[in-house]
Structure formats: C-alpha cells, structure tokens
Design an enzyme around this catalytic site. Structure first.
Site, short mmCIF file in Angstrom:
data_model
loop_
_atom_site.label_atom_id
_atom_site.label_comp_id
_atom_site.label_asym_id
_atom_site.label_seq_id
_atom_site.Cartn_x
_atom_site.Cartn_y
_atom_site.Cartn_z
N SER A 196 3.33 -6.29 -0.45
CA SER A 196 3.62 -4.88 -0.31
C SER A 196 2.53 -4.08 0.38
O SER A 196 2.75 -2.91 0.72
CB SER A 196 3.91 -4.28 -1.69
OG SER A 196 2.78 -4.34 -2.53
N LYS A 222 -3.56 2.57 0.18
CA LYS A 222 -2.14 2.24 0.06
C LYS A 222 -1.39 3.36 -0.64
O LYS A 222 -1.90 3.96 -1.59
CB LYS A 222 -2.01 0.92 -0.71
CG LYS A 222 -0.61 0.36 -0.85
CD LYS A 222 -0.68 -0.97 -1.59
CE LYS A 222 0.68 -1.59 -1.83
NZ LYS A 222 0.56 -2.88 -2.55
N SER A 229 0.67 -9.37 -3.16
CA SER A 229 0.87 -8.26 -2.22
C SER A 229 -0.31 -7.91 -1.33
O SER A 229 -0.15 -7.15 -0.37
CB SER A 229 1.31 -7.00 -2.98
OG SER A 229 2.63 -7.13 -3.43
#
Length: 473
Positions: A157, A82, A181
């Site tokens: 996210s 990420k 997330s």
C-alpha cells in the site's frame, strides 16, 4: 554537481553537503520541486503536494545550516509521508472518500517525529483505501503508476511512497507495512524498503484494521538512507504500549574488506517451501544470493520448515477490516470497492473462536521462526514472486507460471514477518527482460535491525545498482 541534479543525490550525501555548506536546503528543494514538476504528472505519486510549506521549511533549514545548528540528520532533507498518517493541518484521506476532506488537528507519532526533524515535507503519498491491498489505486486520486513502466502497478500500500523515491521526488519517504506494504512497492519500483522490528517505530493512533501487525519504516534510494530515516522515527512512545524500549543501535557500514560477511549463516529459500515464484525472478535473486557467498556468507538453500500461514493470516487480516472499516461500508457501500466489501464480509463470517485459533497459530509461527533463527543469522528470499503487473484497477494476476496463488496471494513471501515481528528489508537485485525491477528480501532475528541493514548495505554496494534510474523525462 549541477544543482539541478540534486534530486538524484542520496539523503546521506545531501546531509554531508549541507553540513559542509556546499549546498543549501533551499537549493536542494528547488531541484526536487523541479523534478516533481517534470515527472509527477506521469506518475501520480502524491495525493497532496505541500510545496508552499516545503519552501518555508527549507528556508528555516537553510538559516539553521548557516548558523551550524542542524537539529537532526534529516534537517533540510526533502521527504514525504504516506496518506494513512495523520498530519496536523494537512489533508489526510487514507485513500478513501470517507476522509477525502479530513484535516487532522494533531500529527501521528511518526509524522510528528519527521516534522520535528527539520526535514522538508513535500506532501502526502498515495495509498489504496485504508491501505488494504497491493495496488495503489483508490476512489479519491489518480492511480499511482510504476516509474519503470507507467502501464504497470507500483504495488502497495505504500505505492505512492515507492514511486516518489523511484522517480526522484525526494530521497526519503515514510511507509507502513501491515502485510508487506513497504516491501511490495519497494521491490516492484526498484528502491529500498525497510520494515524494522515490530515496535521499533511506535504507532499512534493505532488503526483497528492493522493493529498488532503494522510496522512503520522508510522507502529510500539506499540502505544508508533507510538507516538515517529509521533513526529519526525510532524510539519508545508510551502511546503505543507495544513500542520497544530497547535502543536500535547505530548503523555503521561494514568494512569494505574482501569477505565482510564471513561467519554469517544465511538460509536461502526461493519460495518458503509452499508458494509459486516466477522462474525469472528466482534466477535473478539466486544470482544475487551467490554474491552473498562471494562476500563470505555461508549460504544453504532450504525452506524454513513452517506451514503456510496464509489461511490463518487471512482470518486475522479480514477480521481487522471488518471491525475497522465494516461500519463505514454499512454507511456508504458505494464508496468502497467490491473486493474490499467481500473481504469485510469474509471477516464478519469468523467467530471469536476462529480468531483466537488464528492467533494461536500465529504464536506457533513465531516459535518456528525463533527456533530457525537460533540456527541461522539471516533468511533470504525474493521480495515479490513476480514482476510488476498492469496498473488497471482490478484483482491483478491470480497465478504465476500457471500455478494458482489462492489464499496465499502475492505477498506470501513477506507477510509471515509481519506476524513474527522480525526486521526485513527489500533491496533491488536486478531487472527482468521487460526492464522491471526485482527485489531481494533479507530477514533477521527480532531486534537485530542493524545487522539486517549492514548486510543489505554490503550487498547493495557490491551489486552497484543504486544509480540506475527510470527513463521518465
């Protein structure tokens, strides 16, 4: 198996095939990069693709495999990181213009462990600015869209991570979870998302805006793959003073007997007693919960009994953003979305007394959860209260079946367990009439990560949904 279909193979199977010298890491990478060429232009899961690095790493892994010297269970397996995680020599934008050209000198703890595993790094996946919201759009990259319906959001996210795995662009993706997330996009994209116990995977550097709530974890196609990736990332590190010194233990799937969950006390709550959940989502998850009973679990439907933590959670959440992102907002306000700026100002409106009161309420929530889990082994809920909504930038839906969400937002089923630090996993349990995935959340006692993984694996095997893929090509 045709080598051009290796992209669809779980990591645990790929690891066995590499060990048996049935396939090489280079052949696996070729298949995954071919898949990426076909679907990434439609999904936009990545901010940065590291194809040249991946080829070099795959070549090294192939050489090690030929000598029988694999260095970890992930050696030779493609994965992604990420874009909130620092990666030495690789651009790390945090989804924002403030770091659009940022190339760190060092890896974060989790990135360093993954890069030392022998895995093959495909690139950095998309995230909203600073990971602040549940949609994967920002001002530095194209919006990541849901592989099941490219007009819909992935959630966030860790939206790019979930989309990459759902679309077949690598079987393993690293995510982070400060308020849902990992589990939000896992549920909306139909993949597995695991948030281990707080501290199981160390965090460093610690971002001020998610401090003391951030859990690192995997997004994968299968529960076994989630266990594999977690084992590589887990373990104490003194740079994170809250990292756990206890061992997680080894994931060993429960026997395929008729009632493998016999003796498990399971609490089922469709809404935690205070939130709005789509009737369609409740029906789909309830059908999966009935399978837990068939597998021997003792299931009781009842709310956990604690008060809605949304308001004090919002104080903690916004205060962190005010400290961590507020100075950047002052410097270049046009580089942030209006909703994020409003949330920062809300965080600035709180006094130290307000924040301390919120932390005290967090402690009371932990005590309530600890007391509940003295009576039960597992809590099961929907992961998300609705199916994926439009990917168009904006606030997204504010009500469900006519009921306003208010302060609790769309992640109210997930964020209590960031506050308590308990392990929680989302696994696919069905699809809506619109053809969109629905996730089921399993929460366990603190530090009982393996128990959560084992039960999730049993349910996953019985539901038999792993081989369903979105029609992208």
């Amino acid at each position: 198996m045709s080598h051009d279909q290796l992209w669809a193979t779980p990591a645990t199977d790929l690891a066995r095939m590499i060990q048996a010298k049935e396939v090489s890491p280079t052949e696996i990478l070729d298949s995954v990069l071919g898949r990426m060429d076909a679907v990434e232009p439609k999904v936009h899961a990545f901010i940065t693709v590291t194809a040249d690095l991946a080829r070099a790493e795959a070549a090294s892994a192939t050489e090690r495999a030929s000598r029988g010297e694999r260095i970890s269970p992930m050696d030779g397996i493609p994965y992604s990181i990420k874009d909130l995680e620092n990666t030495a020599g690789i651009r790390t934008t945090q989804g924002t213009r403030f770091f659009a050209d940022n190339v760190p000198d060092t890896d974060s703890v989790v990135a360093g462990r993954l890069r030392s595993s022998g895995g093959v790094l495909l690139g950095k996946t998309n995230t909203p600015a600073f990971g602040w919201k549940d949609m994967a759009d920002n001002l530095v990259a194209e919006t990541t869209v849901n592989p099941w319906d490219t007009s819909r959001t992935t959630g966030a996210s860790s939206g790019g991570a979930a989309a990459a795995v759902a679309a077949g662009m690598g079987p393993l993706a690293q995510g982070s979870d400060g308020a849902g997330s990992i589990r939000i996009p896992a549920a909306l994209c139909g993949v597995v998302g695991f948030k281990p116990s707080f501290g199981r995977i160390p965090v460093h550097p610690i971002r001020e805006y998610w401090a003391h709530r951030t859990h690192m974890g995997p997004l994968t196609r299968t529960v076994a793959d989630a266990a594999l990736m977690t084992s590589v990332m887990a373990g104490n590190d003194d740079r994170d003073p809250l990292s756990l010194t206890s061992e997680m233990g080894e994931f060993v799937p429960l026997p395929e007997s008729h009632r493998p969950l016999a003796g498990r006390r399971i609490r089922w709550s469709p809404d935690l007693g205070y939130g709005a959940v789509s009737a369609e989502v409740v029906q789909i998850v309830a059908e999966a919960v009935s399978v837990l009973e068939e597998l021997g679990g003792s299931v009781e439907e009842k709310a956990p009994g604690w008060e809605d933590p949304s308001r004090f959670h919002r104080v903690i959440y916004s205060s962190g953003l005010a400290v961590g992102v507020g100075p950047l907002a002052d410097r270049e306000p046009d580089w942030l979305e209006d909703d994020l700026k409003r949330l920062i100002e809300y965080g600035r409106s709180h006094s130290a007394v307000d924040l301390k009161a919120a932390e005290i309420q967090r402690g009371r929530l932990y005590d309530a959860a600890r007391t509940l889990f003295e009576e039960i082994d597992l809590l099961v809920t929907p992961a998300m209260p609705l199916e994926a909504w439009s990917a168009e930038p904006g606030p997204g839906p504010q009500e469900i079946d006519g009921v306003r969400l208010g302060a609790r937002g769309r992640s109210f089923l997930l964020n209590p367990f960031n506050l308590t630090g308990q392990p929680a996993i989302s696994i696919p349990c069905g699809w809506t009439e619109a053809g969109l995935p629905v996730g089921l959340q399993i929460v366990g006692r603190r530090n009982q990560d393996i128990d959560v993984l084992q039960v999730a694996h049993v349910l996953e095997q019985r539901l038999g949904l792993v081989d369903r893929w979105p029609a992208l090509s």
